[in-house]
Write a protein that holds these residues in place. Structure first.
Motif, PDB file in Angstrom:
ATOM      1  N   ARG A 193      30.998  45.088  44.797  1.00 36.25           N
ATOM      2  CA  ARG A 193      32.030  45.840  44.061  1.00 36.25           C
ATOM      3  C   ARG A 193      33.081  46.417  45.007  1.00 36.25           C
ATOM      4  O   ARG A 193      34.257  46.508  44.648  1.00 36.25           O
ATOM      5  CB  ARG A 193      31.383  46.981  43.268  1.00 36.25           C
ATOM      6  N   SER A 194      32.674  46.791  46.209  1.00 40.94           N
ATOM      7  CA  SER A 194      33.641  47.369  47.141  1.00 40.94           C
ATOM      8  C   SER A 194      34.690  46.339  47.538  1.00 40.94           C
ATOM      9  O   SER A 194      35.869  46.669  47.701  1.00 40.94           O
ATOM     10  CB  SER A 194      32.930  47.914  48.378  1.00 40.94           C
ATOM     11  N   TYR A 217      35.504  43.682  45.610  1.00 37.57           N
ATOM     12  CA  TYR A 217      36.240  43.427  44.365  1.00 37.57           C
ATOM     13  C   TYR A 217      37.272  44.522  44.104  1.00 37.57           C
ATOM     14  O   TYR A 217      38.433  44.241  43.791  1.00 37.57           O
ATOM     15  CB  TYR A 217      35.244  43.338  43.209  1.00 37.57           C
ATOM     16  N   ASN A 218      36.856  45.767  44.246  1.00 36.22           N
ATOM     17  CA  ASN A 218      37.753  46.884  43.944  1.00 36.22           C
ATOM     18  C   ASN A 218      38.941  46.939  44.895  1.00 36.22           C
ATOM     19  O   ASN A 218      40.038  47.363  44.507  1.00 36.22           O
ATOM     20  CB  ASN A 218      36.980  48.204  43.998  1.00 36.22           C
ATOM     21  N   THR A 238      43.520  42.725  45.758  1.00 38.92           N
ATOM     22  CA  THR A 238      44.733  42.677  44.938  1.00 38.92           C
ATOM     23  C   THR A 238      44.981  41.264  44.429  1.00 38.92           C
ATOM     24  O   THR A 238      45.973  41.017  43.752  1.00 38.92           O
ATOM     25  CB  THR A 238      45.948  43.151  45.751  1.00 38.92           C
ATOM     26  N   GLU A 259      34.253  41.366  33.538  1.00 39.27           N
ATOM     27  CA  GLU A 259      35.561  41.999  33.638  1.00 39.27           C
ATOM     28  C   GLU A 259      36.447  41.126  34.513  1.00 39.27           C
ATOM     29  O   GLU A 259      35.956  40.374  35.356  1.00 39.27           O
ATOM     30  CB  GLU A 259      35.452  43.398  34.218  1.00 39.27           C
ATOM     31  N   SER A 299      40.677  40.599  36.261  1.00 41.82           N
ATOM     32  CA  SER A 299      42.092  40.904  36.467  1.00 41.82           C
ATOM     33  C   SER A 299      42.691  39.648  37.083  1.00 41.82           C
ATOM     34  O   SER A 299      42.980  39.593  38.277  1.00 41.82           O
ATOM     35  CB  SER A 299      42.245  42.118  37.386  1.00 41.82           C
TER      36      SER A 299
END
Length: 288
Positions: free
Chosen positions: A218-219, A221-222, A225, A283, A285
């Motif tokens: 997750r780190s 992924y977060n 950009t 999820e 983006s």
């Protein structure tokens, strides 16, 4: 030493290491990658496939026996380079890799010289050299299968330490030929940032993974950009079960169709693919 302990040891060592510095050969230069390949028709249906074993080697001390699966008709095929985890072999991932091949992709999986099962001189830290190994294999395949591999549609995927390898190919040892990636239960080993043109990445991770914590994936992924998606297997651990694999295969296959062929219909199926059976959440983006 257990695989979990090895990965934790790698993480500690990685704080003072550099993927670029430890690589023995730079990734070859190629055309810049893009967030999605130009639109053509993505493969559909189910293909008959065959496989070959290639005895590749990046120097005398780096044998890279590689299995490749590919459709028996059609082409040229998009190529997926798959990297295994610590003390594993490509054959352990055949269910997923064959699913990709039957969907119309060429899939190649090397056995790495110092981290695969049964090697004489096992060294977990050699994962730092594997991004260059993987790029070498891609170069060899392009030479050995001229006209059969679509040079504009090359991707990488990997599980666990193979996920580390895949992210390494997009960071300090950036292979600019890569147009997409799938990271299964992986993480970044060092803090080298992702580099180059935006490249879509799908992360697949078990929420209960006690080998590589989901927070590590997750780190990455977060902080990204680039176009990205995250499939969380709700009760999944480090290795996917037979019940979880169909959803992972369907999601990753449609991700390849979108990221490599700009297939918007495949993109629209991703959430349904991932959540089929209620085993995972999704999820994304992807439009950044």
């Amino acid at each position: 030493m257990q695989r979990r302990t090895l990965l934790k040891a790698l993480a500690l060592t990685g704080a003072t290491a550099s993927l670029a510095a430890c690589s023995t050969e730079p990734a070859p230069a190629a055309q810049p990658s893009a967030s999605a390949a130009p639109a053509t028709t993505a493969p559909t249906g189910t293909f008959a496939i065959e496989s070959e074993k290639l005895e590749l080697s990046r120097g005398s001390d780096r044998p890279l026996p590689t299995t490749i699966w590919y459709p028996t008709s059609g082409g040229p095929f998009a190529l997926i380079l798959f990297s295994h985890g610590l003390t594993a072999t490509p054959s352990e991932y055949e269910t997923l890799l064959i699913a990709w091949a039957k969907a119309g992709f060429a899939v190649a999986a090397p056995a790495y010289p110092h981290t695969s099962a049964g090697v004489r001189d096992y060294n977990a830290l050699d994962v730092l050299n594997q991004p260059a190994d993987a790029s070498y294999v891609i170069t060899e395949l392009l030479q050995r299968y001229p006209g059969q591999i679509d040079t504009d549609r090359i991707a990488a995927a990997g599980h666990s330490a193979g996920g580390v390898t895949t992210l390494g190919m997009l960071s300090g040892t950036r292979d600019t030929r890569l147009k997409a990636a799938v990271v299964l239960a992986g993480r970044q080993l060092v803090t080298t940032p992702l580099q180059g043109a935006a490249t879509p990445i799908l992360f697949v991770h078990g929420k209960l993974d006690d080998t590589v914590a989901i927070a590590d994936a997750r780190s990455v992924y977060n902080a990204m950009t680039w176009p990205k998606a995250f499939m969380t297997v709700t009760r999944g651990n480090h290795v996917a079960t037979s019940a979880e694999l169909p959803a992972i295969a369907a999601t990753s296959t449609d991700f390849w169709r979108w990221s490599l062929f700009a297939d918007e219909t495949a993109k629209s199926r991703l959430a349904a693919d991932a959540t089929e059976g209620g085993l995972a959440t999704f999820e994304e983006s992807l439009d950044v």
